[in-house]
Design an enzyme around this catalytic site. Structure first.
Site, PDB file in Angstrom:
ATOM      1  N   LYS A  54       3.948 -24.523  -2.941  1.00 25.91           N
ATOM      2  CA  LYS A  54       2.697 -24.824  -2.241  1.00 25.91           C
ATOM      3  C   LYS A  54       1.589 -23.891  -2.724  1.00 25.91           C
ATOM      4  CE  LYS A  54       5.155 -26.729   1.682  1.00 25.91           C
ATOM      5  NZ  LYS A  54       5.795 -26.537   2.976  1.00 25.91           N
ATOM      6  N   GLN A  98       5.913 -22.490   7.984  1.00 17.04           N
ATOM      7  CA  GLN A  98       7.028 -23.112   7.272  1.00 17.04           C
ATOM      8  C   GLN A  98       8.230 -23.263   8.214  1.00 17.04           C
ATOM      9  OE1 GLN A  98       6.951 -24.274   4.015  1.00 17.04           O
ATOM     10  NE2 GLN A  98       8.978 -25.103   4.453  1.00 17.04           N
ATOM     11  N   ASP A 121      -0.112 -29.682   8.687  1.00 17.54           N
ATOM     12  CA  ASP A 121       1.129 -30.449   8.733  1.00 17.54           C
ATOM     13  C   ASP A 121       1.068 -31.593   9.744  1.00 17.54           C
ATOM     14  OD1 ASP A 121       2.915 -29.620   6.831  1.00 17.54           O
ATOM     15  OD2 ASP A 121       3.804 -28.024   8.058  1.00 17.54           O
TER      16      ASP A 121
END
Ligand code: NAD
Length: 296
Positions: A54, A98, A121
């Site tokens: 990422k 994460q 997200d």
């Protein structure tokens, strides 16, 4: 029939290029580039690879990125303090925690603390609610990546039967919302579904997101169905070589499906590309540059 290969790698390149050009335009106007910050707790090897990719992709596309790596034993309070600090930092466009988190931390509670306007997200309860209401400025990365692959290859969903194997909060459930919004008739299956092959055979578009290597055999697939393989599983083959396989028995299913995504090179590259799109979308939302984020 030999299935058409739906290359997520190719579609992802298209989106990465779009993001790179738009970021360049912002910078040319004297604005700071979008900034993604990633919070990782502990040393899960899978998470470490994902986080590294990422950050690397941000760099390639001209986005800023920072990374906060915390000890596995970090307390809820310490993690909350960091998230509050990131929420208060006007330079940060997107915040990603994460997953998975260690067992002592409740993921929903932690994600609820992230500023919804920077929830790249689309996992904050407010954004999940807006997603189901059809009114969200970000969409979840992997499910949106699947929609973009279908769009790219001209595979419509209107009136189609879609069957999703897997009901997780990051793939199955939000994908159902996006497919419903495209007028598919959606069935979500899970580990307790009775006669999964029979339900799967009803699908015009079958999505496998169970995390079980090669679960979906030819028996699960109607002739001519489109098959999307989300699974990422590590397997040791007959020669003792480690390889990545999806949730679909690719060779057998390719003979029955009309189109199929490979693993690797299918859904995976789209997830990161959509994260970049969302980081830019959050930036534009925060700066009032577009009402609906990054419309693609
Ligand atoms: P998860 O473990 O949270 O959920 C798995 C779901 O599959 C559950 O709802 C479970 O009920 C269902 N399931 C498990 N075994 C089943 C079975 N035998 N029959 C029917 N349903 C079954 O997993 P997740 O986070 O949604 O991820 C699923 C897979 O997708 C994993 O392999 C993961 O690595 C992969 N993944 C890939 C990407 C990508 O970018 N390519 C992104 C996210 C997840």
């Amino acid at each position: 029939m030999t299935a058409q290969i739906l290359s997520g790698k190719e579609v992802a390149q298209k989106f990465r290029k779009r993001v790179r050009l738009r970021v360049q335009k912002l910078v040319d106007r004297g604005l700071k580039p979008p900034h993604l910050t990633v919070v990782q707790v502990g040393d899960d090897p899978g998470s470490t690879v994902y986080v590294r990719n990422k950050v690397k992709t941000c760099k390639k596309l001209g986005l800023e990125s920072t990374m906060h790596k915390l000890e596995e034993s970090v307390s809820r309070e310490e993690l909350s303090t960091l998230i509050q600090k990131l929420n208060a930092d006007a330079d940060i466009s997107g915040i990603l925690v994460q997953l998975p988190l260690p067992a002592h931390l409740n993921a929903t509670e932690i994600i609820s603390e992230v500023d919804p306007a920077r929830d790249v997200d689309c996992l904050h309860p407010a954004n999940v609610g807006r997603l189901w209401l059809g009114d969200s400025f970000v969409t979840p990365c992997t499910p949106q990546g699947i929609i973009e692959i279908l769009d790219h290859y001209g595979i419509g969903l209107k009136g189609k039967r879609a069957v999703i194997i897997g009901r997780s909060n990051i793939v199955g459930k939000p994908l159902a919302a996006l497919m419903l919004a495209r007028h598919a008739t959606v069935t979500i299956c899970h580990s307790r579904t009775v006669d999964l092959p029979a339900v799967a055979r009803e699908a015009d578009v079958l999505v496998a997101a169970a995390g079980k290597a090669e679960l979906v055999t030819a028996e699960y697939v109607k002739d001519g169905a489109v098959v999307i393989d989300v699974g990422v599983n590590r397997k040791v083959d007959e020669d003792g070589e480690k390889k990545l396989v999806g949730d679909v028995d690719f060779t057998a299913v390719s003979e029955k499906a009309s189109a199929i995504t490979p693993v690797p090179g299918g859904v995976g590259p789209m997830t990161i590309a959509m994260l970049m799109v969302n980081t830019l979308g959050c930036y534009e939302y925060q700066h009032g540059l577009s009402e609906q984020g990054f419309g693609t």
